[in-house]
Design a protein around this motif. Structure first.
Motif, PDB file in Angstrom:
ATOM      1  N   GLY A   1     -15.804 -11.188   9.865  1.00  0.00           N
ATOM      2  CA  GLY A   1     -17.445 -10.953  10.735  1.00  0.00           C
ATOM      3  C   GLY A   1     -17.215  -9.536  11.467  1.00  0.00           C
ATOM      4  N   LEU A   2     -16.407  -8.757  11.249  1.00  0.00           N
ATOM      5  CA  LEU A   2     -15.274  -7.827  11.225  1.00  0.00           C
ATOM      6  C   LEU A   2     -15.978  -5.915  10.850  1.00  0.00           C
ATOM      7  CD1 LEU A   2     -13.685  -6.113  13.701  1.00  0.00           C
ATOM      8  CD2 LEU A   2     -12.353  -5.958  11.735  1.00  0.00           C
ATOM      9  N   SER A   3     -16.554  -4.811  11.751  1.00  0.00           N
ATOM     10  CA  SER A   3     -17.170  -3.923  10.384  1.00  0.00           C
ATOM     11  C   SER A   3     -15.818  -2.650  10.201  1.00  0.00           C
ATOM     12  CB  SER A   3     -17.872  -3.216  11.909  1.00  0.00           C
ATOM     13  OG  SER A   3     -18.334  -1.472  11.238  1.00  0.00           O
ATOM     14  N   LEU A   4     -15.477  -2.135   9.632  1.00  0.00           N
ATOM     15  CA  LEU A   4     -13.839  -2.159   9.099  1.00  0.00           C
ATOM     16  C   LEU A   4     -14.005  -0.552   8.494  1.00  0.00           C
ATOM     17  CD1 LEU A   4     -10.675  -2.434   9.346  1.00  0.00           C
ATOM     18  CD2 LEU A   4     -11.655  -3.170   6.739  1.00  0.00           C
ATOM     19  N   GLN A   5     -13.438   0.007   8.813  1.00  0.00           N
ATOM     20  CA  GLN A   5     -13.839   2.034   8.721  1.00  0.00           C
ATOM     21  C   GLN A   5     -12.036   2.219   7.856  1.00  0.00           C
ATOM     22  OE1 GLN A   5     -14.604   4.432  11.241  1.00  0.00           O
ATOM     23  NE2 GLN A   5     -14.799   6.396  10.030  1.00  0.00           N
ATOM     24  N   THR A   6     -12.115   2.583   6.992  1.00  0.00           N
ATOM     25  CA  THR A   6     -10.854   2.514   6.381  1.00  0.00           C
ATOM     26  C   THR A   6     -10.227   4.325   5.754  1.00  0.00           C
ATOM     27  OG1 THR A   6     -10.938   1.669   3.891  1.00  0.00           O
ATOM     28  CG2 THR A   6      -9.947   0.587   5.668  1.00  0.00           C
ATOM     29  N   GLU A   7      -8.897   4.507   6.199  1.00  0.00           N
ATOM     30  CA  GLU A   7      -8.645   5.736   6.003  1.00  0.00           C
ATOM     31  C   GLU A   7      -7.863   5.514   4.797  1.00  0.00           C
ATOM     32  OE1 GLU A   7      -9.340   9.283   5.922  1.00  0.00           O
ATOM     33  OE2 GLU A   7      -9.522   8.577   8.043  1.00  0.00           O
ATOM     34  N   GLU A   8      -7.673   6.300   3.369  1.00  0.00           N
ATOM     35  CA  GLU A   8      -7.561   5.798   2.001  1.00  0.00           C
ATOM     36  C   GLU A   8      -6.843   6.789   1.745  1.00  0.00           C
ATOM     37  OE1 GLU A   8      -9.145   2.611   0.215  1.00  0.00           O
ATOM     38  OE2 GLU A   8     -10.749   2.201   1.781  1.00  0.00           O
ATOM     39  N   SER A   9      -6.778   7.625   2.138  1.00  0.00           N
ATOM     40  CA  SER A   9      -6.634   9.228   1.312  1.00  0.00           C
ATOM     41  C   SER A   9      -4.669   9.069   0.906  1.00  0.00           C
ATOM     42  CB  SER A   9      -6.576  10.696   2.089  1.00  0.00           C
ATOM     43  OG  SER A   9      -5.758  10.241   3.351  1.00  0.00           O
ATOM     44  N   TYR A  10      -3.808   8.232   2.000  1.00  0.00           N
ATOM     45  CA  TYR A  10      -2.215   8.258   1.799  1.00  0.00           C
ATOM     46  C   TYR A  10      -1.920   9.829   1.621  1.00  0.00           C
ATOM     47  CZ  TYR A  10       1.828   5.512   0.581  1.00  0.00           C
ATOM     48  OH  TYR A  10       3.520   5.153   0.739  1.00  0.00           O
ATOM     49  N   PRO A  11      -2.096  10.449   3.303  1.00  0.00           N
ATOM     50  CA  PRO A  11      -0.975  11.334   2.766  1.00  0.00           C
ATOM     51  C   PRO A  11       0.543  11.476   3.550  1.00  0.00           C
ATOM     52  CG  PRO A  11      -2.197  11.155   5.163  1.00  0.00           C
ATOM     53  CD  PRO A  11      -2.862   9.729   4.460  1.00  0.00           C
ATOM     54  N   LEU A  12       0.856  10.732   2.356  1.00  0.00           N
ATOM     55  CA  LEU A  12       2.454  10.547   2.120  1.00  0.00           C
ATOM     56  C   LEU A  12       3.526  11.495   2.555  1.00  0.00           C
ATOM     57  CD1 LEU A  12       4.477   8.634   1.979  1.00  0.00           C
ATOM     58  CD2 LEU A  12       4.910   8.929  -0.459  1.00  0.00           C
ATOM     59  N   GLU A  13       3.378  12.774   1.890  1.00  0.00           N
ATOM     60  CA  GLU A  13       3.867  13.667   2.074  1.00  0.00           C
ATOM     61  C   GLU A  13       3.463  15.210   3.596  1.00  0.00           C
ATOM     62  OE1 GLU A  13       1.611  13.411  -0.153  1.00  0.00           O
ATOM     63  OE2 GLU A  13       2.899  14.146  -2.276  1.00  0.00           O
ATOM     64  N   ASP A  14       2.599  14.542   4.230  1.00  0.00           N
ATOM     65  CA  ASP A  14       2.170  15.049   5.524  1.00  0.00           C
ATOM     66  C   ASP A  14       2.954  13.689   6.496  1.00  0.00           C
ATOM     67  OD1 ASP A  14       0.690  16.823   4.884  1.00  0.00           O
ATOM     68  OD2 ASP A  14      -1.102  15.757   5.658  1.00  0.00           O
ATOM     69  N   TRP A  15       3.298  12.667   6.254  1.00  0.00           N
ATOM     70  CA  TRP A  15       3.704  11.680   6.966  1.00  0.00           C
ATOM     71  C   TRP A  15       5.198  11.819   7.127  1.00  0.00           C
ATOM     72  CZ3 TRP A  15       7.888   8.423   6.607  1.00  0.00           C
ATOM     73  CH2 TRP A  15       8.319   7.298   7.894  1.00  0.00           C
ATOM     74  N   LEU A  16       6.098  11.969   5.767  1.00  0.00           N
ATOM     75  CA  LEU A  16       7.466  12.362   5.812  1.00  0.00           C
ATOM     76  C   LEU A  16       7.987  13.723   6.564  1.00  0.00           C
ATOM     77  CD1 LEU A  16       7.926  11.767   2.222  1.00  0.00           C
ATOM     78  CD2 LEU A  16       8.923  10.686   4.165  1.00  0.00           C
ATOM     79  N   LYS A  17       6.851  14.493   6.769  1.00  0.00           N
ATOM     80  CA  LYS A  17       7.091  15.766   7.059  1.00  0.00           C
ATOM     81  C   LYS A  17       7.482  15.781   8.976  1.00  0.00           C
ATOM     82  CE  LYS A  17       5.484  19.523   4.105  1.00  0.00           C
ATOM     83  NZ  LYS A  17       4.042  19.481   3.789  1.00  0.00           N
ATOM     84  N   ARG A  18       6.553  15.172   9.388  1.00  0.00           N
ATOM     85  CA  ARG A  18       5.828  14.797  10.240  1.00  0.00           C
ATOM     86  C   ARG A  18       6.857  14.088  10.955  1.00  0.00           C
ATOM     87  NH1 ARG A  18       0.229  14.826  13.094  1.00  0.00           N
ATOM     88  NH2 ARG A  18      -0.805  16.367  11.683  1.00  0.00           N
ATOM     89  N   THR A  19       7.304  12.933  10.441  1.00  0.00           N
ATOM     90  CA  THR A  19       8.561  11.891  11.133  1.00  0.00           C
ATOM     91  C   THR A  19      10.171  12.290  10.714  1.00  0.00           C
ATOM     92  OG1 THR A  19       8.577  10.157   9.540  1.00  0.00           O
ATOM     93  CG2 THR A  19       7.288  10.149  10.489  1.00  0.00           C
ATOM     94  N   LEU A  20      10.336  13.066   9.443  1.00  0.00           N
ATOM     95  CA  LEU A  20      11.927  12.283   9.376  1.00  0.00           C
ATOM     96  C   LEU A  20      12.808  14.191   9.784  1.00  0.00           C
ATOM     97  CD1 LEU A  20      12.119  12.487   4.962  1.00  0.00           C
ATOM     98  CD2 LEU A  20      12.356  10.123   6.926  1.00  0.00           C
ATOM     99  N   GLN A  21      11.837  14.739  10.402  1.00  0.00           N
ATOM    100  CA  GLN A  21      12.871  15.431  11.184  1.00  0.00           C
ATOM    101  C   GLN A  21      12.355  15.793  12.287  1.00  0.00           C
ATOM    102  OE1 GLN A  21      14.931  18.077   9.813  1.00  0.00           O
ATOM    103  NE2 GLN A  21      14.097  17.566   7.827  1.00  0.00           N
ATOM    104  N   ALA A  22      12.017  14.506  13.064  1.00  0.00           N
ATOM    105  CA  ALA A  22      11.134  14.186  14.223  1.00  0.00           C
ATOM    106  C   ALA A  22      12.821  13.301  15.102  1.00  0.00           C
ATOM    107  CB  ALA A  22      10.179  13.489  14.507  1.00  0.00           C
TER     108      ALA A  22
END
Ligand code: SF4
Length: 185
Positions: free
Chosen positions: A62-83
């Motif tokens: 019975g949980l109210s849920l908000q989901t972010e489903e845009s899936y910005p894979l390129e942004d995730w890769l840019k942010r993390t791979l060089q970190a």
């Protein structure tokens, strides 16, 4: 601690990890609203599987849920791979988004189900979540939910809900199985 406010935005990394925190927060008198934002889950089919498992749990709990489903894979890769520290960046992006949303929607508190997993970097998560809370002027509710994980995992298995075998990114998937192979398991 009972904070005296009934609503809290709960960042949810996946369904199985949400079970114990949802129940614990309610036991404390806090009603969580789930927020799913995890562009670190790869590949996309795995992302969909984890989201479906969470929807199933949300209905049952019975949980109210908000989901972010845009899936910005390129942004995730840019942010993390060089970190310098990939997981630190990965946590920060997700927790920052949760804190910003909580502030924008008028919550006083936020937390994250990442705190239930014994496989995650618990202290780093708590540190990053506190910093992002301060940045958006929203209180981060810290709890060590790890003792609740074994029972939650058992329940998830018994209910036949999907339980993933690796953290989320393709690198963690490789490391999980590569290490097993190296260990001769
Ligand atoms: S191992 Fe997990 S926390 Fe670390 S970068 Fe990959 S998905 Fe993010």
């Amino acid at each position: 601690m009972n904070t005296g406010h009934k609503d809290i935005l709960l960042h949810i990394c996946c369904g199985p990890c949400s079970l114990h925190p949802i129940r614990e927060l309610r036991r404390e008198g806090l009603e969580p609203r789930g927020y799913f934002f995890n562009p670190n889950i790869q590949p996309f089919t795995e992302f969909k599987k984890r989201l479906a498992a969470l929807r199933c749990i949300a209905v049952n709990e019975g949980l109210s849920l908000q989901t972010e489903e845009s899936y910005p894979l390129e942004d995730w890769l840019k942010r993390t791979l060089q970190a310098e520290n990939r997981c630190l960046e990965c946590y920060r992006w997700r927790l920052s988004a949760a804190a910003a949303r909580a502030a924008m929607e008028g919550y006083h508190f936020y937390s994250t189900t990442l705190l239930v997993s014994p496989y995650q970097q618990h202290d780093m998560i708590a540190q990053v979540a506190t910093e992002e809370g301060e940045r958006y002027d929203i209180e981060f509710i810290y709890r060590d939910w790890r003792p609740g994980w074994p029972a939650a995992k058992q329940e998830i298995r018994e209910r036949g809900i999907y339980l993933q075998a690796y953290c989320g990114c393709i690198l963690s998937e490789r490391d999980r199985y590569y290490r097993r192979r190296e260990a001769g398991r």
